[in-house]
Design an enzyme around this catalytic site. Structure first.
Site, PDB file in Angstrom:
ATOM      1  N   SER A 240       0.838  -1.200   0.000  1.00  0.00           N
ATOM      2  CA  SER A 240       0.000   0.000   0.000  1.00  0.00           C
ATOM      3  C   SER A 240       0.878   1.256   0.000  1.00  0.00           C
ATOM      4  O   SER A 240       1.686   1.439  -0.913  1.00  0.00           O
ATOM      5  CB  SER A 240      -0.961  -0.056   1.192  1.00  0.00           C
ATOM      6  OG  SER A 240      -2.028   0.828   1.026  1.00  0.00           O
TER       7      SER A 240
ATOM      8  N   ASP B 126      -9.379  -5.997  -4.241  1.00  0.00           N
ATOM      9  CA  ASP B 126      -8.495  -4.987  -3.666  1.00  0.00           C
ATOM     10  C   ASP B 126      -9.004  -3.572  -3.902  1.00  0.00           C
ATOM     11  O   ASP B 126      -9.543  -3.256  -4.976  1.00  0.00           O
ATOM     12  CB  ASP B 126      -7.120  -5.136  -4.331  1.00  0.00           C
ATOM     13  CG  ASP B 126      -5.973  -4.611  -3.510  1.00  0.00           C
ATOM     14  OD1 ASP B 126      -6.192  -3.769  -2.630  1.00  0.00           O
ATOM     15  OD2 ASP B 126      -4.842  -5.067  -3.766  1.00  0.00           O
TER      16      ASP B 126
ATOM     17  N   HIS C 172      -6.744  -6.453  -0.100  1.00  0.00           N
ATOM     18  CA  HIS C 172      -5.550  -5.631   0.091  1.00  0.00           C
ATOM     19  C   HIS C 172      -4.457  -6.341   0.875  1.00  0.00           C
ATOM     20  O   HIS C 172      -3.348  -5.820   0.983  1.00  0.00           O
ATOM     21  CB  HIS C 172      -5.971  -4.353   0.827  1.00  0.00           C
ATOM     22  CG  HIS C 172      -5.095  -3.165   0.598  1.00  0.00           C
ATOM     23  ND1 HIS C 172      -4.757  -2.710  -0.652  1.00  0.00           N
ATOM     24  CD2 HIS C 172      -4.484  -2.314   1.481  1.00  0.00           C
ATOM     25  CE1 HIS C 172      -3.994  -1.634  -0.543  1.00  0.00           C
ATOM     26  NE2 HIS C 172      -3.805  -1.388   0.743  1.00  0.00           N
TER      27      HIS C 172
END
Length: 304
Positions: free
Chosen positions: A117, A257, A284
């Site tokens: 991320s 995601d 994610h």
């Protein structure tokens, strides 16, 4: 056989803080072995390392030393709540310099970087510095452009139940995003597009608890949620520079995601040496959602 681990702090001299800042880290495995270590960059910003703890599998199963650390302003590293709202202080450069400082402190000269991320965004920028010793890069669940990220996460938000959308919209309009009702509504999104394991793993919940204790970095750089990005990163973009990343890179995302295919595609188009793996049952955090396959794929790339 037990896996050796080392825990410590690296002093990080940060001008304008009026205090000695420290970066907490923990290493699993032997940094002096002949296997390249992998430095793990957590997300957020400000989410702390806890939710990445499944990555210990890289050491226990595949023999790859891993370095966990908490970035400045969160977890066990120096907290700076007095810098809340200061977007001129909380910048990517602050964290890039911290990463360089940590690698120097650890004395590692050849290594790989994994970023999830925000960590992948940071990892991409770090690779653009062409640091000596960086051998391979993994960008997991990350954008090259926050405007695309905002567009895509808001598409997913619009698929939430109507009553959840109403709660989110009301609190964002009223400026009450610190309410328990807003938090509960956000978790509906998290359970769909951040971590679909039910119940969520304890280390993931621990990261959310760390954020609640001090959300200075997340709020200042990002905003109140994954799709309400109003902080210092709202205009962040490195798409025009991605082609200058020279190390072999793996891209990762999940079918559910918040980092959708549209978010990841610019990496794939611009990188010279790239492999993209998508996880069909994940969002994610495929390092939890499809843990066994994830570790097999990642270790294969790192050892390739």
């Amino acid at each position: 056989m037990s896996i050796p681990s080392t825990e410590g702090e690296a002093i990080y001299d940060v001008p304008g803080t009026g205090k000695t800042c420290k970066t907490w880290f923990k290493v699993y495995g032997d940094l002096k072995s002949n296997v390249r270590p992998c430095v793990l960059l957590h997300g957020g910003p400000g989410m702390a390392h806890n939710y990445l703890l499944s990555m210990i599998d890289l050491t226990t199963i595949y023999g790859i030393p891993v370095v966990f650390y908490d970035q400045l302003g969160c977890g066990r590293s120096t907290l700076l709540p007095e810098k809340r709202g200061d977007t001129s202080f909380w910048t990517p450069e602050l964290f890039l310099n911290e990463l360089e400082n940590l690698i120097k402190h650890l004395g590692i000269t050849t290594y790989d970087v994994f970023g999830n991320s925000w960590g992948g965004m940071l990892g991409g920028q770090y690779a653009l510095r062409r640091p000596l010793g960086l051998t391979r890069l993994i960008v997991a669940n990350s954008p090259t452009d926050m405007h695309t990220w905002i567009t895509e996460t808001n598409k997913l938000r619009n698929e939430l139940p109507a009553e959840v959308q109403e709660i989110i919209a009301k609190h964002e309009a009223d400026g009450t995003t610190d309410s328990e009702e807003y938090e509960a509504a956000i978790f509906v999104f998290y359970k769909r597009h951040v971590c679909r394991v039910d119940p969520m793993p304890i280390p993931v919940l621990d990261t959310f608890d760390v954020l609640k204790q001090d959300d200075t970095v997340y709020t200042t750089m990002n905003g109140p949620s994954e799709f309400c990005v109003v902080g210092g990163l709202k205009d962040w973009v490195i798409t025009p520079h991605v082609h200058d990343i020279s190390v072999p890179t793996m891209l990762i995302n999940g079918a559910y995601d918040e980092a959708t295919d549209e978010v990841v595609t610019p990496w794939f188009k611009e990188l010279k040496h790239v492999k993209w793996v998508s996880f069909a049952k994940s969002s994610h955090m495929p390092h939890w959602e499809e843990r066994e396959r994830f570790m097999r794929v990642v270790s294969g790339f790192l050892k390739g």
